[in-house]
Design an enzyme around this catalytic site. Structure first.
Site, PDB file in Angstrom:
ATOM      1  N   TYR A 270       3.202   6.674  -1.150  1.00 25.84           N
ATOM      2  CA  TYR A 270       3.614   6.091  -2.433  1.00 25.84           C
ATOM      3  C   TYR A 270       4.903   6.747  -2.908  1.00 25.84           C
ATOM      4  O   TYR A 270       4.929   7.936  -3.215  1.00 25.84           O
ATOM      5  CB  TYR A 270       2.512   6.257  -3.479  1.00 25.84           C
TER       6      TYR A 270
ATOM      7  N   SER B 199      -5.612  -3.858  -5.783  1.00 25.02           N
ATOM      8  CA  SER B 199      -4.918  -5.087  -6.191  1.00 25.02           C
ATOM      9  C   SER B 199      -5.854  -6.074  -6.887  1.00 25.02           C
ATOM     10  O   SER B 199      -5.938  -7.243  -6.512  1.00 25.02           O
ATOM     11  CB  SER B 199      -4.241  -5.758  -4.981  1.00 25.02           C
ATOM     12  N   PRO B 200      -6.553  -5.647  -7.935  1.00 15.86           N
ATOM     13  CA  PRO B 200      -7.520  -6.530  -8.589  1.00 15.86           C
ATOM     14  C   PRO B 200      -6.905  -7.644  -9.422  1.00 15.86           C
ATOM     15  O   PRO B 200      -7.644  -8.489  -9.943  1.00 15.86           O
ATOM     16  CB  PRO B 200      -8.323  -5.562  -9.475  1.00 15.86           C
TER      17      PRO B 200
ATOM     18  N   GLY C 147      -3.159 -13.109  -2.637  1.00 14.63           N
ATOM     19  CA  GLY C 147      -2.523 -12.718  -1.389  1.00 14.63           C
ATOM     20  C   GLY C 147      -2.429 -11.204  -1.326  1.00 14.63           C
ATOM     21  O   GLY C 147      -3.070 -10.479  -2.086  1.00 14.63           O
TER      22      GLY C 147
ATOM     23  N   PHE D  67      -2.076 -13.186 -10.292  1.00 12.82           N
ATOM     24  CA  PHE D  67      -2.543 -14.543 -10.563  1.00 12.82           C
ATOM     25  C   PHE D  67      -2.734 -14.778 -12.057  1.00 12.82           C
ATOM     26  O   PHE D  67      -2.732 -15.915 -12.519  1.00 12.82           O
ATOM     27  CB  PHE D  67      -3.854 -14.825  -9.815  1.00 12.82           C
TER      28      PHE D  67
END
Length: 305
Positions: free
Chosen positions: A52, A215-216, A220, A226
């Protein structure tokens, strides 16, 4: 915030954790505000990885809070290793070197958990076991886990490990649910019936391994969020409806949907916006009904058989 225990360990943490991938982009002052705000909200597990910010995220984290024994006792630190430039590396040498480097950057003597990041096809499990034993005996790592692994990959490791794997990080969001889809469509001849992960959610429940959902808010792998995305009108409408009804944000509802699953999945949220994190943390106080959970699942574009 409600607490959960990670796997079979003695680590009790807030049921929502903070992913620190983007912390490398912050000033020390802004990072300190993010961390302090997270702790105030009950978010006390901070998820790192050696890649990271090419290590900078761990450095910024430690410098921001002026890492010392008092602040260290208030949090749980988790890091990951194994992804290198163009290849994966679970060799003993790399694992040991990576952990030492993370400890230097985090300015601490130990991490509470260390995960293997992305499966390495050339993994020699005996070598991984040796590395884990060395790290455990030296006190540098308390517990171990994996990321993005299927049941057989974990079983292969378990054959040689002395300690239980306590965590498996898997991608999961309301619009990314392959861990769930196949379970609804057993023995059916269409795409959702494909078991892409070897029934990993059931395996982890059977073996008391905590799934951490990364990535909740994404659709994709790297396409973007979203929530608020015009390409997902039905699920956003349902999220907004429930958010207004319960007096929280749509993001909190999306996290509450993950928390509602009985596997005690721990979402890893990556926001560096303190206000948004406070709003997301309210998900811990929301109890979605079974009907609401299924309404969201269907609104995300899933058909039940």
């Amino acid at each position: 915030m409600k607490k959960i225990k990670l796997g079979t360990s003695e680590l009790e943490v807030g049921e929502i954790s903070l992913g620190c991938m983007r912390m490398s982009e912050l000033s020390n002052k802004d990072a300190a505000y993010v961390i302090e705000n997270a702790l105030d909200a009950g978010v006390d597990l901070f998820d790192h990885a050696d890649i990271y910010g090419k290590g900078k995220s761990e450095e910024v984290f430690a410098n921001a809070i002026q890492m010392n024994d008092d602040i260290r006792e208030k949090m749980k630190l988790q890091t990951k290793c194994g992804i290198r430039d163009g290849f994966f590396d679970f060799s003993k040498e790399h694992i040991l070197e990576s952990v030492d480097a993370s400890l230097r950057r985090l300015k601490t003597d130990y991490v509470d958990s260390m995960l293997l990041h992305r499966p390495d096809a050339l993994m020699e499990p005996e070598e991984v076991a040796e590395a884990f034993s060395t790290l455990k005996e030296s006190g540098k790592v308390r517990y171990f886990g994996v990321s993005n692994q299927n049941p057989m990959q974990m079983e292969l490791l378990n054959k040689y490990l002395d300690d239980d794997l306590i965590v498996n990080q898997m991608q999961m969001s309301l619009v990314h649910t392959p861990m769930l889809d196949a379970g609804f469509n057993v023995n059916m001849k269409h795409d959702p019936a494909i078991a892409r992960d070897g029934s990993v959610i059931e395996y982890c429940r059977l073996n008391d391994i905590t799934i951490q959902a990364w990535s909740p808010f994404q659709h994709g792998m790297i396409e973007g969020p979203f929530i608020g995305n015009y390409a997902f009108p039905e699920v956003n409408a349902k999220l907004q409806e429930l958010a207004e009804e319960k007096g929280v944000t749509d993001s909190a509802i999306a996290i509450a949907w993950i928390l509602r699953h009985p596997a005690n999945i721990q979402p890893v949220v990556g926001t560096m916006n303190p206000e948004r994190l406070r709003d997301i943390a309210k998900a811990s106080d929301i109890e979605l009904t079974r009907q609401e959970w299924y309404e969201l699942y269907r609104a995300a574009g899933n058909d039940l058989p």
